[in-house]
Scaffold this active site. Sequence first.
Site, PDB file in Angstrom:
ATOM      1  CE  LYS A  30     -18.287  12.661 110.402  1.00 19.97           C
ATOM      2  NZ  LYS A  30     -19.619  13.346 110.124  1.00 19.97           N
ATOM      3  CG  ASN A  31     -20.138  10.023 108.389  1.00 16.60           C
ATOM      4  OD1 ASN A  31     -20.514  10.776 109.388  1.00 16.60           O
ATOM      5  ND2 ASN A  31     -20.108  10.616 107.189  1.00 16.60           N
ATOM      6  NE  ARG A 101     -29.544  15.048 107.179  1.00 20.57           N
ATOM      7  CZ  ARG A 101     -30.989  15.261 106.995  1.00 20.57           C
ATOM      8  NH1 ARG A 101     -31.599  16.467 107.192  1.00 20.57           N
ATOM      9  NH2 ARG A 101     -31.436  14.521 106.095  1.00 20.57           N
ATOM     10  CB  CYS A 125     -22.902  20.355 108.258  1.00 19.35           C
ATOM     11  SG  CYS A 125     -21.911  19.052 108.907  1.00 19.35           S
ATOM     12  NE  ARG A 130     -27.005  17.486 105.662  1.00 20.78           N
ATOM     13  CZ  ARG A 130     -26.097  16.996 106.514  1.00 20.78           C
ATOM     14  NH1 ARG A 130     -25.635  17.862 107.180  1.00 20.78           N
ATOM     15  NH2 ARG A 130     -25.771  15.654 106.419  1.00 20.78           N
ATOM     16  CG  ASP A 318     -18.923  14.174 103.216  1.00 23.43           C
ATOM     17  OD1 ASP A 318     -19.780  15.031 103.048  1.00 23.43           O
ATOM     18  OD2 ASP A 318     -19.278  12.931 103.958  1.00 23.43           O
ATOM     19  CB  ILE A 340     -24.811  15.033  97.482  1.00 19.64           C
ATOM     20  CG1 ILE A 340     -23.995  14.242  96.565  1.00 19.64           C
ATOM     21  CG2 ILE A 340     -25.551  14.681  98.611  1.00 19.64           C
ATOM     22  CD1 ILE A 340     -24.811  12.953  96.019  1.00 19.64           C
ATOM     23  NE  ARG A 415     -20.734  18.476 113.746  1.00 23.54           N
ATOM     24  CZ  ARG A 415     -21.674  18.752 113.226  1.00 23.54           C
ATOM     25  NH1 ARG A 415     -22.149  20.185 112.847  1.00 23.54           N
ATOM     26  NH2 ARG A 415     -22.816  17.846 112.987  1.00 23.54           N
TER      27      ARG A 415
HETATM   28  N1  EPU Z   1     -32.819  14.056 101.539  1.00 26.04           N
HETATM   29  C1  EPU Z   1     -33.899  14.486 101.387  1.00 26.04           C
HETATM   30  N2  EPU Z   1     -34.821  14.121 102.354  1.00 26.04           N
HETATM   31  C2  EPU Z   1     -34.349  13.262 103.364  1.00 26.04           C
HETATM   32  C3  EPU Z   1     -33.061  13.031 103.466  1.00 26.04           C
HETATM   33  C4  EPU Z   1     -32.082  13.496 102.637  1.00 26.04           C
HETATM   34  O1  EPU Z   1     -34.066  15.142 100.189  1.00 26.04           O
HETATM   35  O2  EPU Z   1     -35.152  12.917 104.080  1.00 26.04           O
HETATM   36  C5  EPU Z   1     -31.602  14.653 100.619  1.00 26.04           C
HETATM   37  C6  EPU Z   1     -30.179  15.631 101.239  1.00 26.04           C
HETATM   38  O3  EPU Z   1     -30.975  16.860 101.302  1.00 26.04           O
HETATM   39  C7  EPU Z   1     -29.291  15.356 100.182  1.00 26.04           C
HETATM   40  C8  EPU Z   1     -29.499  13.858  99.614  1.00 26.04           C
HETATM   41  O4  EPU Z   1     -30.985  13.605 100.068  1.00 26.04           O
HETATM   42  O5  EPU Z   1     -29.507  16.341  99.060  1.00 26.04           O
HETATM   43  C9  EPU Z   1     -28.599  12.987 100.436  1.00 26.04           C
HETATM   44  O6  EPU Z   1     -28.388  13.196 101.780  1.00 26.04           O
HETATM   45  P1  EPU Z   1     -28.062  12.107 102.770  1.00 26.04           P
HETATM   46  O7  EPU Z   1     -29.427  11.869 103.501  1.00 26.04           O
HETATM   47  O8  EPU Z   1     -27.595  11.040 101.866  1.00 26.04           O
HETATM   48  O9  EPU Z   1     -27.128  12.666 103.801  1.00 26.04           O
HETATM   49  P2  EPU Z   1     -27.009  12.269 105.290  1.00 26.04           P
HETATM   50  O10 EPU Z   1     -27.350  10.986 105.681  1.00 26.04           O
HETATM   51  O11 EPU Z   1     -27.718  13.408 105.943  1.00 26.04           O
HETATM   52  C10 EPU Z   1     -24.644  11.511 105.080  1.00 26.04           C
HETATM   53  C11 EPU Z   1     -23.240  11.853 105.775  1.00 26.04           C
HETATM   54  C12 EPU Z   1     -22.636  13.192 105.233  1.00 26.04           C
HETATM   55  C13 EPU Z   1     -22.501  13.150 103.890  1.00 26.04           C
HETATM   56  C14 EPU Z   1     -24.089  12.639 103.160  1.00 26.04           C
HETATM   57  C15 EPU Z   1     -23.629  12.182 101.887  1.00 26.04           C
HETATM   58  C16 EPU Z   1     -23.536  11.041 107.979  1.00 26.04           C
HETATM   59  C17 EPU Z   1     -23.632  11.294 109.642  1.00 26.04           C
HETATM   60  N3  EPU Z   1     -23.675  12.125 107.234  1.00 26.04           N
HETATM   61  O12 EPU Z   1     -25.519  12.347 105.349  1.00 26.04           O
HETATM   62  O13 EPU Z   1     -21.524  13.315 105.946  1.00 26.04           O
HETATM   63  O14 EPU Z   1     -21.999  14.386 103.230  1.00 26.04           O
HETATM   64  O15 EPU Z   1     -24.313  11.390 103.899  1.00 26.04           O
HETATM   65  O16 EPU Z   1     -22.757  11.321 101.441  1.00 26.04           O
HETATM   66  O17 EPU Z   1     -23.191   9.830 107.781  1.00 26.04           O
HETATM   67  C18 EPU Z   1     -19.767  14.533 106.835  1.00 26.04           C
HETATM   68  O18 EPU Z   1     -19.231  13.665 107.407  1.00 26.04           O
HETATM   69  O19 EPU Z   1     -19.162  15.700 106.803  1.00 26.04           O
HETATM   70  C19 EPU Z   1     -20.998  14.715 106.008  1.00 26.04           C
HETATM   71  C20 EPU Z   1     -21.663  15.678 106.065  1.00 26.04           C
END
Ligand code: EPU
Length: 436
Positions: A30-31, A101, A125, A130, A318, A340, A415
Site C-alpha cells: 500500500k505505502n 495523510r 490515521c 503528524r 506499523d 516514531i 485502508r
Molecule cells: N514528521 C515531521 N514533520 C514532517 C513529516 C514527518 O515531524 O513534515 C515526523 C512524523 O510526525 C513522525 C516522523 O516524522 O514522527 C516519521 O514520519 P514519516 O513522515 O516517516 O511518516 P509518513 O510518511 O507520514 C509513512 C507510512 C506510515 C508509517 C510511517 C513510518 C505511508 C502512506 N505511510 O508515513 O504508515 O507508519 O511512514 O514508517 O507511507 C500505515 O501504513 O498504517 C502507516 C501509518
Amino acid sequence: MNPTFKEAFTIKGLAGEHKLQGTIGIHGAKNAALKALAAAVLFDGPVTLDNIPDTNDVGLMIDILSKLGAKVTKQSVHTIVIDPSSISHTAIDTELAQNMRSSVVLTGPLLARFGNVTFPAPGGCVIGTRPIDLFIEGYKKMGAVVDLIDDRTYSISAPTGIQSTELFFNIQSVGGTETLMMAAVLGKGKTVLKNCAMEPEIVNVAEWLNAAGAHITGAGTTTIEIEGTGGKLLNSKQSYTAIPDRIEAGSFLILGALCAKSLTIKNCQPKHVESVINVLRDSGVEMDIGVDTITVRGGKKIKPFNIRTHEYPGFPTDLQAPIVTYLTQVEGESMIFETIFEGRFKYAEDLSKMGAHITIMNPREILIKGPTPLVQLPEMDELRAHDIRAGFAIVLAALVGTGSFKVHNVHLIDRGYEKLEEQLTALGAEVKRIPV
Ligand code: EPU
C-alpha cells in the site's frame, strides 16, 4: 470509492489454540502504491500500475487524482491505468485529503509538473501529531513560495520550476523523502537530499521513475541525489509494479506465531521483514525462510522481549500494535518503546479490557506482562479499530481470545488490508464481515 463505515467483524476466538493453517499470498505494498499513484502525475501519457492493492486508501488516492481531472481506469482489481494529461487544476480536494495523510505526497509531483499546488493540511490515521513542516521547509529550499491561504490551506508555487538545492531532513521521514524526491525529478539541476528515510517503498518507486527517464541515485540510502530532467516528462510506456507489502507480511508473521500450527506466507520479500523475523526467532518462534516465502510455526514456548520501533531496517512502527497483542500471550515482561509516533497506544485500552496486563508508562513506552487470557467483553462494551495497524492488533487479540468478539470500524482496517476476513477464513478462522 466509498468506504462502508457501518461494518464490523465478528470473530470467534481460538482460546489460545494454534489452530490456523494454510498459505496466504501478500498483496502489493500500500505505502509504495500510494506514492506510485501520485508519481503518475509526472508521466507523458497513460501509465500502467500493477500489483496495486485494493484497499480504501488506494481508492481515496484514485478519487483525489480523478477530482484533479486525471483519467483513471481500473483494468482489473490490481491493475490501474492513470492518464495525467487531462489534469485540469492543482487544488487537491479538501474533503478527500482530510481522510488521508498521504494525500500530501501528491503535492510533489503536482508542483513539479504544473508549478503550483493548493492543498489542505492533511488528515489520516489518529496516530498522534503528524506535522508537515519538512515538506514546507523543503519546498522553500527548492525555490517555491509557500502561502497559508487560511488556517488549513496551503498554496505553493514554483513558477520557474524546482531549483537545485541541498537539504538535510531533521527527522527521517518516509513521506518527506518521497515527496521531495518526486518534486525534484522534473526540476532544474541537481537536488541533494540528506538524512533520507531508507524504506524499500522509496526504492521501488525510484527504480520505476529511473526506468522511465528520471535520474535518481542513492534511494535506499540516507543520501539521495536527483538530477532534474529540466521539465521533460517521464515515459509512460514504462509500467510500475508494487513490491510485496512488508507490513502485511509482518502482520501475518505475528499472526502465524500466535495462532497457527503452520502458516506459509508467499509472494513476500523476507529481507524486508528481517527485523520481525529476528525478534521472533530470538524469542523461540520456528520459521523457514525461502526466497519469497516464510513458513511460521506457532505453539512453541516463547521468551519475552523488548523492542524500540525504528526507521527501516529497524522494527516498524506499523507492527508495534500487533506485536503488543502477541506479547500479551508471552510469559514474562516486555517493553516497547515507540520512537516514531507519539500516542500510538490507543488500542492498549481495548486489550486491557479484554484482560491484558498493560501499563502505558508514558506516550512512548508500554509495559506488557503476560501471559493473560483475552476474554469476551460484555455486549455493550465492544472493540473497535483505532487505525489500520491497531485494527489488525485488535483482530489478532480477538482471534487468540476466548469467546466471541465484535470489532467495529472495519473501514479503518480496510485502508491497509485487502479483504482481511477472506485471508483469515482461508486459514480456518471464523471471521465474518457484518453490517451494523
Ligand atoms: N514528521 C515531521 N514533520 C514532517 C513529516 C514527518 O515531524 O513534515 C515526523 C512524523 O510526525 C513522525 C516522523 O516524522 O514522527 C516519521 O514520519 P514519516 O513522515 O516517516 O511518516 P509518513 O510518511 O507520514 C509513512 C507510512 C506510515 C508509517 C510511517 C513510518 C505511508 C502512506 N505511510 O508515513 O504508515 O507508519 O511512514 O514508517 O507511507 C500505515 O501504513 O498504517 C502507516 C501509518
